[in-house]
Design an enzyme around this catalytic site. Structure first.
Site, PDB file in Angstrom:
ATOM      1  N   TYR A 182      -5.668 -12.714   4.693  1.00 45.16           N
ATOM      2  CA  TYR A 182      -7.034 -12.306   5.113  1.00 45.16           C
ATOM      3  C   TYR A 182      -8.090 -12.127   4.141  1.00 45.16           C
ATOM      4  CZ  TYR A 182      -5.916  -7.363   3.610  1.00 45.16           C
ATOM      5  OH  TYR A 182      -5.764  -6.110   2.825  1.00 45.16           O
ATOM      6  N   GLU A 183      -7.901 -12.193   2.801  1.00 49.34           N
ATOM      7  CA  GLU A 183      -8.706 -12.250   1.856  1.00 49.34           C
ATOM      8  C   GLU A 183      -9.322 -13.824   1.376  1.00 49.34           C
ATOM      9  OE1 GLU A 183      -7.933  -9.803  -1.855  1.00 49.34           O
ATOM     10  OE2 GLU A 183      -5.607  -9.725  -0.913  1.00 49.34           O
TER      11      GLU A 183
ATOM     12  N   HIS B 278      -9.055  -4.251  -6.581  1.00 47.74           N
ATOM     13  CA  HIS B 278      -8.151  -4.915  -5.796  1.00 47.74           C
ATOM     14  C   HIS B 278      -7.179  -5.603  -6.996  1.00 47.74           C
ATOM     15  CE1 HIS B 278      -6.155  -5.769  -1.931  1.00 47.74           C
ATOM     16  NE2 HIS B 278      -7.056  -4.737  -1.590  1.00 47.74           N
TER      17      HIS B 278
ATOM     18  N   SER C 284       0.955  -1.100   0.097  1.00 45.68           N
ATOM     19  CA  SER C 284       0.061  -0.059  -0.007  1.00 45.68           C
ATOM     20  C   SER C 284       0.719   1.164  -0.063  1.00 45.68           C
ATOM     21  CB  SER C 284      -0.798   0.049   1.346  1.00 45.68           C
ATOM     22  OG  SER C 284      -1.674  -1.288   1.278  1.00 45.68           O
TER      23      SER C 284
ATOM     24  N   HIS D 274      -3.512 -11.255   0.000  1.00 44.13           N
ATOM     25  CA  HIS D 274      -3.304 -11.283   1.513  1.00 44.13           C
ATOM     26  C   HIS D 274      -4.077 -12.519   1.970  1.00 44.13           C
ATOM     27  CE1 HIS D 274      -2.981  -6.882   0.560  1.00 44.13           C
ATOM     28  NE2 HIS D 274      -2.219  -6.770   1.494  1.00 44.13           N
TER      29      HIS D 274
ATOM     30  N   HIS E 102      -8.599   2.278   8.376  1.00 43.81           N
ATOM     31  CA  HIS E 102      -8.158   1.924   7.157  1.00 43.81           C
ATOM     32  C   HIS E 102      -7.781   3.161   6.190  1.00 43.81           C
ATOM     33  CE1 HIS E 102      -6.693  -0.543   4.182  1.00 43.81           C
ATOM     34  NE2 HIS E 102      -7.378   0.059   3.123  1.00 43.81           N
TER      35      HIS E 102
ATOM     36  N   ALA F  86       2.590  -1.807   4.519  1.00 44.47           N
ATOM     37  CA  ALA F  86       2.265  -0.529   5.393  1.00 44.47           C
ATOM     38  C   ALA F  86       2.249  -1.513   6.804  1.00 44.47           C
ATOM     39  CB  ALA F  86       0.946  -0.219   4.992  1.00 44.47           C
TER      40      ALA F  86
ATOM     41  N   ASN G 117       0.691   4.192  11.246  1.00 50.25           N
ATOM     42  CA  ASN G 117      -0.108   4.269  12.367  1.00 50.25           C
ATOM     43  C   ASN G 117       0.487   3.995  13.890  1.00 50.25           C
ATOM     44  OD1 ASN G 117      -1.076   1.640  11.327  1.00 50.25           O
ATOM     45  ND2 ASN G 117      -1.943   1.381  13.292  1.00 50.25           N
TER      46      ASN G 117
ATOM     47  N   MET H 254      -0.178  -7.211   7.994  1.00 46.94           N
ATOM     48  CA  MET H 254      -1.116  -8.266   7.615  1.00 46.94           C
ATOM     49  C   MET H 254      -0.634  -9.027   6.332  1.00 46.94           C
ATOM     50  SD  MET H 254      -4.772  -6.865   8.644  1.00 46.94           S
ATOM     51  CE  MET H 254      -5.262  -5.824   9.820  1.00 46.94           C
ATOM     52  N   SER H 255       0.924  -8.759   6.084  1.00 45.57           N
ATOM     53  CA  SER H 255       1.283  -9.353   5.066  1.00 45.57           C
ATOM     54  C   SER H 255       2.890  -9.891   5.059  1.00 45.57           C
ATOM     55  CB  SER H 255       1.357  -8.376   3.619  1.00 45.57           C
ATOM     56  OG  SER H 255       1.968  -7.320   4.100  1.00 45.57           O
TER      57      SER H 255
HETATM   58  N1  HPA Z   1      -1.946  -3.578  12.301  1.00 48.61           N
HETATM   59  C1  HPA Z   1      -2.097  -4.420  11.379  1.00 48.61           C
HETATM   60  N2  HPA Z   1      -1.834  -4.116  10.188  1.00 48.61           N
HETATM   61  C2  HPA Z   1      -1.575  -2.757   9.662  1.00 48.61           C
HETATM   62  C3  HPA Z   1      -1.507  -1.941  10.588  1.00 48.61           C
HETATM   63  C4  HPA Z   1      -1.810  -2.071  12.050  1.00 48.61           C
HETATM   64  O1  HPA Z   1      -1.810  -1.371  12.962  1.00 48.61           O
HETATM   65  N3  HPA Z   1      -1.280  -0.575  10.127  1.00 48.61           N
HETATM   66  C5  HPA Z   1      -1.315  -0.978   8.958  1.00 48.61           C
HETATM   67  N4  HPA Z   1      -1.335  -2.250   8.649  1.00 48.61           N
END
Ligand code: HPA
Length: 275
Positions: free
Chosen positions: A86-87, A62, A31, A84, A249, A114, A236, A212-213
């Site tokens: 999670y998909e 996507h 991302s 991913h 997000h 990210a 973040n 998450m990757s």
């Molecule tokens: N947690 C999990 N995945 C993420 C985060 C997070 O805080 N920020 C960006 N991807």
């Protein structure tokens, strides 16, 4: 031959019949990192949906593509968009493109993502060089019969992120005056962000960032003998402390762009300096 190996070879042959580029370096753009793709002189690009045995994307908007060409004097294959866990894809599907890029000749994998900052000194917009990872995803892409043609049953992961490449990144970053954090990436299955308690736990066990990757792809690449370099765009604060702000997000994507601009500048020079 193992079915996965057959699928890898079919995808490789499809690409090689349509593109001359012999990639040295494979790049996965996370991302906010799309900017690097603009620098690639593209010889051929394949929407994932056109490639044999690639996962079928179910998410609208996507859809990504695999681009082959040159970047900073190197032959590269670039994943614009990734799959991913999670998909809902099995791990073997998540890492399938890594196997194909290796089969095309890539000996080095550059992986970007990210991530949230578990380390309280990390700020959104920071860039983190991944020095190691912790797999908290509860699964492993190598589970099942070993792909003996690619690597051993029990792969060494001691230097999953190549020390020489890490040194190179730090050297180039210093020369370019780009501040770079370093740390351990924890792989989280998602799609939920972590609770505050989960974040404090991840910090306690040695994590500096969470995302998450990346972990599946890095495992597959190491198994197949590739050297790996990983970079996170910190989007973040994810400390799980009392003042933890809710996750959003949209905000994550905006901050990925901020860090992404620095990261793209850094990667361009790193790729140029790579041997
Ligand atoms: N947690 C999990 N995945 C993420 C985060 C997070 O805080 N920020 C960006 N991807």
């Amino acid at each position: 031959m193992n079915e996965i190996m057959q699928n890898i070879i079919a995808a490789r042959d499809y690409i090689q019949a349509r593109a001359q580029t012999k990639p040295q370096i494979a790049i996965i753009l996370g991302s906010g990192l799309g900017g690097l793709a603009d620098d690639v002189a593209v010889e051929a690009a394949f929407p994932y949906g056109d490639l044999p045995n690639f996962p079928v994307s179910t998410v609208v908007g996507h859809a990504g593509q695999l681009a082959l060409g040159t970047l900073a004097g190197k032959n590269v294959v670039v994943m614009q968009g990734r799959f991913h866990y999670y998909e809902g894809y099995p791990m073997t599907q998540v890492v399938f493109p890594v196997w194909v890029m290796q089969a095309l000749g890539a000996e080095t994998l550059i992986v970007t993502n990210a991530a949230g900052g578990l380390d309280p000194v990390f700020d959104p917009g920071d860039v983190m060089l991944i020095s190691d990872h912790i797999n908290m995803m509860g699964d492993n892409p190598l589970r099942g019969p070993n792909l003996d043609d690619l690597g051993p049953r029990f792969p060494d992961m001691t230097n999953a992120y190549d020390p020489a490449l890490r040194d190179l990144v730090l050297r180039v970053a210093a020369t370019q005056n780009i501040p770079v954090q370093q740390g351990t990436y924890t792989g989280w299955a998602g799609p939920t962000f972590e609770t505050k308690a989960e974040r404090r736990f991840l910090r306690l066990i040695g994590g500096d960032a969470v995302g998450m990757s990346t972990v599946p792809e890095v495992i597959a690449a190491n198994h197949a003998g590739m050297r790996v370099m990983g970079m996170s765009a910190i989007t973040n604060k994810a400390t799980g402390s009392a003042d933890q702000q809710p996750d959003d997000h949209t905000h994550v994507l905006a901050m990925a762009k901020v860090a992404g601009e620095k990261l793209v500048r850094l990667l361009r020079s790193v790729i140029q300096e790579m041997t």
